[in-house]
Design a protein around this motif. Structure first.
Motif, mmCIF file in Angstrom:
data_model
loop_
_atom_site.group_PDB
_atom_site.id
_atom_site.type_symbol
_atom_site.label_atom_id
_atom_site.label_comp_id
_atom_site.label_asym_id
_atom_site.label_seq_id
_atom_site.Cartn_x
_atom_site.Cartn_y
_atom_site.Cartn_z
ATOM 1 N N LEU A 1 0.830 -1.197 0.000
ATOM 2 C CA LEU A 1 0.000 0.000 0.000
ATOM 3 C C LEU A 1 0.863 1.245 0.000
ATOM 4 C CD1 LEU A 1 -2.932 0.834 0.095
ATOM 5 C CD2 LEU A 1 -2.742 1.008 2.573
ATOM 6 N N PHE A 2 1.862 1.205 0.826
ATOM 7 C CA PHE A 2 2.764 2.340 0.927
ATOM 8 C C PHE A 2 3.422 2.637 -0.421
ATOM 9 C CE2 PHE A 2 5.250 5.392 2.986
ATOM 10 C CZ PHE A 2 6.565 5.272 2.596
ATOM 11 N N GLY B 1 10.847 7.488 3.196
ATOM 12 C CA GLY B 1 9.736 7.791 2.311
ATOM 13 C C GLY B 1 8.715 8.676 2.997
ATOM 14 N N LEU B 2 8.456 8.339 4.249
ATOM 15 C CA LEU B 2 7.503 9.160 4.991
ATOM 16 C C LEU B 2 8.019 10.569 5.158
ATOM 17 C CD1 LEU B 2 6.229 6.650 7.664
ATOM 18 C CD2 LEU B 2 4.892 7.788 5.912
ATOM 19 N N GLY B 3 9.328 10.672 5.314
ATOM 20 C CA GLY B 3 9.911 12.003 5.420
ATOM 21 C C GLY B 3 9.649 12.823 4.172
ATOM 22 N N VAL B 4 9.879 12.185 3.039
ATOM 23 C CA VAL B 4 9.623 12.894 1.783
ATOM 24 C C VAL B 4 8.149 13.270 1.684
ATOM 25 C CG1 VAL B 4 9.601 12.636 -0.695
ATOM 26 C CG2 VAL B 4 11.520 11.772 0.611
ATOM 27 N N LEU B 5 7.321 12.292 2.015
ATOM 28 C CA LEU B 5 5.888 12.554 1.977
ATOM 29 C C LEU B 5 5.552 13.713 2.894
ATOM 30 C CD1 LEU B 5 3.203 11.585 0.918
ATOM 31 C CD2 LEU B 5 3.020 10.091 2.894
ATOM 32 N N GLY B 6 6.136 13.668 4.064
ATOM 33 C CA GLY B 6 5.872 14.733 5.018
ATOM 34 C C GLY B 6 6.253 16.098 4.476
ATOM 35 N N ALA B 7 7.443 16.156 3.884
ATOM 36 C CA ALA B 7 7.878 17.447 3.348
ATOM 37 C C ALA B 7 6.893 17.958 2.304
ATOM 38 C CB ALA B 7 9.269 17.297 2.736
ATOM 39 N N LEU B 8 6.455 17.050 1.455
ATOM 40 C CA LEU B 8 5.513 17.473 0.404
ATOM 41 C C LEU B 8 4.183 17.921 1.002
ATOM 42 C CD1 LEU B 8 6.308 14.700 -2.180
ATOM 43 C CD2 LEU B 8 6.761 17.126 -2.412
#
Lengths: 257, 280, 365
Positions: B93-94, C9-16
């Motif tokens: 999903l991720f 990845g979450l970091g990138v997502l977070g930044a966006l």
């Protein structure tokens, strides 16, 4: 029966990308008869067909040695127009390749350009009649061609090819994607076409060749898997009285290479 | 018997005409690249011959390169990490979500990243570093924003490169008892190193080529430190376009020279990327 | 290990996400206006009010210069408004806050307003509404609008397409149909790759050189045309290559020539694919400010362009202008501009989505 063949190959080699795929052979295709090129898959039947009307040129690096004569003239002569050759020697492919348009458009497209004065409706009707499709679909002409059954589609492709008024029709395993009944219908048409056309049938199906063709040429993989002409002649003769040992082996199923 | 090579036959008159026309189109497209280079070269000639004017512009180039390099540095880790994850678990999903996100992020215009650098990154940095440093324009914010900008691009390039390199390496590794992921890292990544390097260079090329981020958040002046404002080539071009540019002035030639530099730098990086790609 | 990667990845997502949030956040919030008796705001909408207002605003010389009151009456309402905006006085913005600030610190905001601007007005403003009002055409923070930029963007894209699409189509067709493997086509492909990598500013500088510094629509068109050229080439190339070889083979096997088959069958089948891909590149060009920097200049433009030689502005350039202004309120304008940009980009992009669906339908082969 005419003495000079409609189409003739003399000492022909066929190479793709600088490697020989079909060894030297000579073969004649008499007018008004069905000549079969028989052999297992991959032996080079499609390459031979493609050489006969210069269609191979479109695909890749391709060279041919020897002469291929159509009505006495070398088709590879630089003065010869390949377009005219392909119009006179048409090809029917294994799978029915339809244009994404209506039945009418599929057939009418080429004649409209090649014979501008002719009555298109008449041309379409005649072509469909020759393949026994006219009565089946005459009221569906404007429908998309893809909606036909597989057997009908293939016959449509044949009609389309006939519409450009060829002399020779090359057929590459035309019924291998069809069910037995459609195959039978197709084979019935072939006989009727010999009145006007010379047919070349490439097939790996022994029974079909035996049923339909007047002459047969057997090609088998030879040295380095190159296609090699083993024997050719009248079909009856070849089947009942093969001269070559390999021919006999092939017919009796002992040929395993 | 003659051995004949048969050419592609497209023989009618209209065929030849059409193919001529198309070949001309291709020719024009190709010559445009050269035309741009020439125009830039010619117009920046006055500056090229005088070394002192040159000296003024080269620091700007330095800032551009620095921002690009830093941005690439910041973005490399996340890009590689993301590409590894996306390659290993493409169905999760991720992963599917991130693919969508990256696809959208790749299309966000650079102005927006510039705005981001100006309004979010700079204040954030100033908070992190403590309020005694009230940060305005600086070189760090554009670098960070550039990094974010090029992450989708680099990730995509690296992912493709991993795909090409993999073939059956991982399977082979797994049959020898190595886990899929370890196999990925120890086998596929080294095999894909040229492609990954190419991806980095492509990111660098883009990082150099963006104007908005450094123009909005970079500021002006000579480079002193990362936290001080400094003008890049982009910033220089922007500030030059404010005034009236009359031919013959150093500012006029300067703009062309700046353009020439940008062109050459990003071309060089892209060419490098192509070379690395060919090594695969 | 994968946890680390997920974290990245979450970091990138977070930044966006933070980016997106900050854009929306800056586009609304409290504004503290300074009102004094000289302010003549908002600009009236009725002709009578406009004429009355203009009468009192313009000095007698200005009125004679404008041709007298009679001439004023012949002007269109929007021209009157522009005139009013030029001579009128908008309230000055003392300070503007973002949405989150307004939400979380509303009391602190009110206190600030009481202390520093007690005579003024405190209002919650949605900037997006302001810039989307067609009558707003600049000169003050409060009359900045985005419509001239929208028209400018539209014209530029149309102009650029008409300049380079045919060339790109021809080149893409060449590469897709004729150039298989020979050295020339490899050279062309490589060139296209490099052309695609050129920083768009450079195209703008080139356009500037070509037109000797005239800030005109045509110069901008050339710059953006160059930016779009690789897009047209690649879109055509992909579209042409997506057509299966059988169609070509069939057509040729009937004795027709290459161009005839391409023109009658290959191009029509490739067309939806080409268009929808090209639209994607158009959207990318829509958001690009760099190509037009040198050409559009830093001139503040308020009119939509009328002719090929008019100055113009585009949405991203407008955003850029607003973003660089240090005065309060401009940042909010920039953020709203970005929202408009996203809306337009999203709208155009969804049109190309229809193209993709049409492509699928055509392939029921």
């Amino acid at each position: 029966m005419n003495s000079s063949p409609e189409l003739e190959c003399i000492d022909v080699h066929i190479s793709f990308d600088h490697s020989l795929v079909v060894d030297q052979f000579s073969l004649a295709f008499p007018r008004g008869q069905i000549t079969a090129i028989l052999g297992p898959l991959g032996v080079g039947k499609s390459s031979i067909l493609g050489a006969l009307n210069r269609l191979n040129e479109l695909v890749e690096e391709y060279t041919v040695e020897g002469r291929i004569l159509f009505q006495g003239q070398d088709i590879y002569d630089p003065k010869v127009d390949p377009l005219k050759i392909r119009q006179s020697i048409v090809t029917l492919f294994t799978a029915p390749h339809l244009f994404p348009k209506s039945i009418f458009e599929n057939i009418a497209w080429a004649p409209r350009i090649l014979f501008p004065q002719n009555d298109l409706e008449a041309v379409v009707q005649q072509s469909l009649e020759k393949v026994n499709l006219w009565s089946e679909i005459k009221d569906r002409l404007r429908h998309p061609a893809v909606r036909l059954s597989a057997g009908q589609q293939q016959r449509l492709c044949l009609a389309r090819a006939l519409a450009v008024k060829p002399s020779v029709v090359l057929m590459d395993e035309p019924t291998s994607t069809l069910d037995p009944i459609s195959t039978q219908k197709f084979e019935e048409i072939l006989r009727t076409l010999t009145a006007e056309y010379t047919l070349v049938l490439a097939s790996s199906n022994l029974q079909q060749v035996g049923r339909v063709s007047d002459n047969t040429a057997l090609f088998l993989p030879g040295p380095e898997r190159r296609g090699t002409l083993i024997e050719s002649g009248a079909t009856q003769e070849l089947f009942l009285n093969p001269q070559q040992r390999l021919t006999e082996e092939y017919f009796s199923g002992r040929f395993t290479r | 018997m003659e051995f004949r090579k048969v050419p592609r036959s497209g023989d009618g008159f209209s065929d030849r005409l059409a193919s001529r026309f198309l070949a001309i189109c291709a020719g024009v497209s190709v010559s445009l690249l050269g035309a741009i280079f020439l125009v830039l070269l010619v117009r920046s000639f006055p500056i090229l011959v005088s070394w002192s004017s040159l000296e003024v512009l080269l620091p700007y180039a330095g800032v551009t390169i620095l921002t690009g390099a830093l941005g690439t540095f910041f973005g490399f880790g996340p890009a590689l990490g993301l590409s590894l994850y996306l390659f290993e678990y493409p169905q999760s999903l991720f992963a599917r979500f991130m693919m969508r996100v990256l696809h959208i992020a790749a299309r966000v215009p650079t102005v927006v990243y510039g705005f981001f650098a100006l309004t979010v990154v700079t204040p954030l940095l100033s908070t992190i570093l403590g309020d005694y440093r009230l940060l305005g324009y600086n070189t760090l914010s554009p670098s960070l924003a550039t990094g974010l900008l090029i992450i989708p691009l680099m990730t995509k390039a690296m992912l493709e490169s991993l795909g090409r390199a993999d073939r059956n390496l991982r399977l082979t590794g797994m049959s020898l008892g190595i886990s899929s992921f370890t196999g990925l890292v120890t086998l596929v990544v080294p095999a894909a190193r040229w492609g990954i390097g190419a991806g980095v260079l492509i990111g660098f090329s883009r990082g150099i080529g963006q104007t908005m981020i450094s123009a909005l958040a970079g500021g002006s002046g000579e480079f002193v430190s990362l936290l001080q404002p400094a003008q890049s080539l982009a910033g220089f071009i922007v500030s030059s376009s404010t005034g009236v540019l009359s031919p013959g002035t150093p500012e006029y030639s300067g703009v062309f020279f700046a353009g020439l530099l940008l062109f050459t730098l990003s071309f060089g990086a892209a060419a490098g990327a192509k070379i690395l790609e060919n090594k695969e | 290990m994968t946890l680390v990667l997920r974290f990245l990845g979450l970091g990138v997502l977070g930044a966006l996400l933070v980016l997106g949030f900050s854009v929306v956040d800056s586009s609304l919030g409290f504004v503290s206006y300074e009102i004094d008796e000289r302010v003549t705001w908002p600009i009236p909408t009725s002709r009578d009010d406009l004429l009355i207002g203009l009468e009192s605003l313009l000095s007698s010389e200005e009125l004679t210069q404008a041709g007298g009151f009679g001439t004023l009456q012949t002007l269109s309402t929007s021209d009157l408004r522009t005139l009013y905006g030029t001579f009128g006085r908008a309230p000055r913005i003392r300070r503007a806050w973002t949405g989150s600030e307004s939400f979380f610190s509303s009391t602190a905001i009110r206190e600030w307003h009481q202390e520093y601007n007690p005579q003024g007005l405190l209002e919650f403003k949605v900037w997006l509404a302001q810039i989307l009002t067609p009558q707003n055409r600049g000169f003050f923070v409060l009359s900045e609008g985005i419509w001239p930029a929208i028209w400018g963007s539209l014209f530029i894209l149309l102009l650029a397409t008409s300049l380079s699409f045919l060339l790109g189509f021809g080149t893409g067709l060449y590469l897709g149909e004729l150039g298989q493997g020979n050295r020339w086509s490899k050279f062309v492909e490589r060139n296209v790759f490099f052309l695609a990598g050129v920083p768009p500013v450079v195209f703008g500088i080139f356009g500037f050189a070509l037109f000797q510094g005239n800030m005109s629509l045509l110069a901008g068109g050339v710059a953006v045309a160059l930016y779009l050229l690789p897009g047209a080439i690649v879109a055509t190339y992909d579209g042409i290559r997506s057509v299966p070889i059988e169609i070509r083979l069939t057509g040729r096997s009937l004795g027709l020539g290459w161009w005839r088959v391409t023109q009658d069958w290959v191009i029509p089948q490739a067309w939806p694919h080409i268009l929808s891909d090209y639209l994607g590149y158009l959207v990318r060009a829509l958001g690009d400010a760099a190509a037009l920097l040198m050409v559009s200049g830093m001139v503040l433009v308020n009119q939509s362009p009328r002719g090929l030689n008019d100055p113009f502005t585009t949405i991203p350039i407008q955003i850029f202008h607003w973003a660089v202004h240090p005065e309060p309120g401009f940042r909010n304008l920039a953020a709203s501009g970005i929202l408009v940009l996203f809306i337009v980009m999203g709208g155009l992009y969804s049109i190309s989505g229809f193209g993709t669906r049409k492509r699928k339908k055509y392939n029921e082969f």
